[in-house]
Scaffold this active site. Structure first.
Site, mmCIF file in Angstrom:
data_model
loop_
_atom_site.group_PDB
_atom_site.id
_atom_site.type_symbol
_atom_site.label_atom_id
_atom_site.label_comp_id
_atom_site.label_asym_id
_atom_site.label_seq_id
_atom_site.Cartn_x
_atom_site.Cartn_y
_atom_site.Cartn_z
ATOM 1 N N GLU A 163 0.809 -1.226 0.000
ATOM 2 C CA GLU A 163 0.000 0.000 0.000
ATOM 3 C C GLU A 163 0.841 1.275 0.000
ATOM 4 O OE1 GLU A 163 -3.124 -0.133 2.907
ATOM 5 O OE2 GLU A 163 -4.040 -1.863 1.966
ATOM 6 N N GLU A 345 -5.438 -8.500 0.175
ATOM 7 C CA GLU A 345 -6.119 -8.194 1.443
ATOM 8 C C GLU A 345 -7.574 -7.882 1.156
ATOM 9 O OE1 GLU A 345 -4.450 -5.108 3.935
ATOM 10 O OE2 GLU A 345 -2.425 -5.886 3.627
HETATM 11 C C1 FCB Z 1 -4.658 -2.191 5.262
HETATM 12 C C2 FCB Z 1 -3.305 -2.610 5.797
HETATM 13 C C3 FCB Z 1 -3.359 -3.752 6.773
HETATM 14 C C4 FCB Z 1 -4.568 -3.683 7.676
HETATM 15 C C5 FCB Z 1 -5.825 -3.425 6.906
HETATM 16 C C6 FCB Z 1 -7.075 -3.357 7.740
HETATM 17 O O1 FCB Z 1 -4.608 -0.864 4.839
HETATM 18 O O2 FCB Z 1 -2.462 -2.987 4.742
HETATM 19 O O3 FCB Z 1 -2.145 -3.782 7.472
HETATM 20 O O4 FCB Z 1 -4.356 -2.794 8.689
HETATM 21 O O5 FCB Z 1 -5.707 -2.223 6.175
#
Ligand code: FCB
Length: 439
Positions: A163, A345
């Protein structure tokens, strides 16, 4: 359920700061998150990452739980200050921890997917300006070389920066993440050095002759206009340009967006040769998705601000915009020239309660996961080369500035005793994976 590619990955993800603890054990140096936690008012409840959920000592139990759930890939990050000292020499004890973890995963048939940078910059590099200093990108290259030389025999799936939007904007402009600055100039410097660091990692991977795949991990937002007012439509375009294209275009297409170059001197003046490194071909790309931002016009410099529309909410509080998920994946795949995509994610926080019978009935998380996994799989019919999906997160853990107040895990953690307990969503995921593999 439709037939999935035979090698489709069903995984789960964590990050070093959020789960490991052992903040100063076995020669680990401080990271910017250790420092940030000490600053008053930065983390809810004054929480720290000193012990976290103690994955450093309990990794075997966690690997056993993954195997029980049937997770076939585990995405985790390496803590840079755990494996490297100030002279950029290896810290053997820290390396030994990841070696143990990797062996434990392979023993259970779980494929490791390593994230090289998930935000825990060594403090000694922050003292030299952190990501605003190009030296940080070259120190990262040295760290990546170390990781490839020690761990590539165990792992063939690597993600570079997690990110970039959070490493730059959230940390250097909005100030809610370490190191907590509020400067557009610093942010643009960070943007470029993060992009450069990504490219240097890819180059080091190829130079080391590593087998397997490497790519970035981007939370591409693909914001949408809150209304059909032409000013809001333009606001959404600007938002995407500054929050997504600023990372995806350099990496996948070899240039910054024209309008950002016009507006941002820092990027205009970046060394010309850097773009050749930044745009080195990658093998795959990770997309992190939680929700889509809806934006409207605002007279705030950027020309856009987020609005909360009438969607259901998780506990973050983030909206649930599952219908936008396929569009986001498709847009990302197109920008990435059709290379293999992993959802690295996706997940949700809820105020889960451990019942007296030792169970956690997190029905809302099951709904969230089921609908999002199905939405992701629907993009296979749209021509996306989707290769896998990772739930965020394996365990309840430290949610950055929110401390331990937001629970994202498939596994509940009692923060006093560190006892783990499978939530209903873990049983749902187990069954989902079993069914998917049978078809
Ligand atoms: C993302 C992050 C991860 C986690 C999620 C909820 O932005 O990469 O580490 O905190 O959000």
């Amino acid at each position: 359920m439709k037939k999935l590619p035979y090698d489709f990955a069903f995984g789960s993800a964590t990050a070093s700061v959020q789960v490991e603890g052992a903040w100063n054990e076995d020669g680990k140096l401080p990271s910017i998150w250790d420092d940030f936690c000490k600053r008053k008012g930065k983390i809810d409840n004054g929480d720290t990452v000193e012990v976290s959920v103690d994955h450093y000592h309990r990794y075997q139990e966690d690997v056993d739980l993954m195997a029980y759930i049937g997770i076939d890939h585990y995405r985790f990050s390496i803590s840079w200050p755990r494996v490297m000292d100030e002279s950029l020499r290896p810290n053997e004890k820290g390396i030994a921890f990841y070696t143990r973890l990797l062996e434990a995963l392979l023993e259970k048939g779980i494929k490791p997917a390593i994230t090289l940078y998930h935000w825990d910059l060594p403090s000694f590099l922050q003292k030299q300006g952190g990501w605003t200093n190009p030296l940080c990108a070259y120190a990262f290259e040295a760290y990546c070389k170390l990781c490839f030389s020690r761990f590539s025999r165990y792992c063939d799936m690597w993600f570079t920066m997690n990110e970039p939007l959070c490493i730059s904007y959230v940390s250097y402009l909005w100030g809610t993440h370490a190191p907590g600055y509020h400067s557009m100039e610093k942010t643009m410097k960070a943007v470029h050095n993060i992009n450069l660091a990504h490219g240097l990692a890819v180059r080091a991977f190829r130079d080391a002759g590593c087998k397997g795949q490497i790519g970035p991990c981007i939370n591409a937002s693909y914001s949408k206009p809150a209304t059909q007012d032409p000013r809001d439509i333009e606001a959404a375009r600007r938002d995407n340009c500054y929050k997504t294209d600023i990372f995806t275009l350099p990496v996948f297409q070899g240039h910054y967006p024209e309008e950002i170059l016009r507006e941002q001197k820092v990027l205009r003046n970046a060394p010309k040769g850097d773009m050749n490194i930044i745009s080195l071909p990658v093998d795959m790309a990770g997309l992190n998705y939680y929700h889509t931002d809806y934006v409207k016009y605002a007279d705030n410099g950027l020309g856009a601000e987020g609005v909360i529309l009438d969607f259901p909410m998780t506990d973050m509080p983030w909206t649930i915009t599952v219908d936008d998920f396929p569009f986001c994946i498709k847009s990302f795949s197109e920008q990435a020239n059709g290379i293999p995509i992993y959802i690295t994610e996706n997940g949700c926080a809820y105020d889960d309660v451990l019942e007296n019978d030792g169970e956690v009935h997190d029905i809302r998380r099951i709904d969230y996961l089921r609908s999002h996994i199905n939405a992701a799989l629907s993009t296979l019919d749209m021509g996306v080369d989707l290769k896998g999906y990772f739930v965020w997160s394996l365990l309840d853990n430290f949610e950055w500035s929110y401390g331990y107040s937001k629970r994202f895990g498939l596994i509940y953690v009692d923060y006093m005793t560190k006892r783990r307990c499978l939530k209903d969503s873990a049983f749902f995921y187990k069954e989902f994976i079993e069914n998917a593999k049978q078809v």
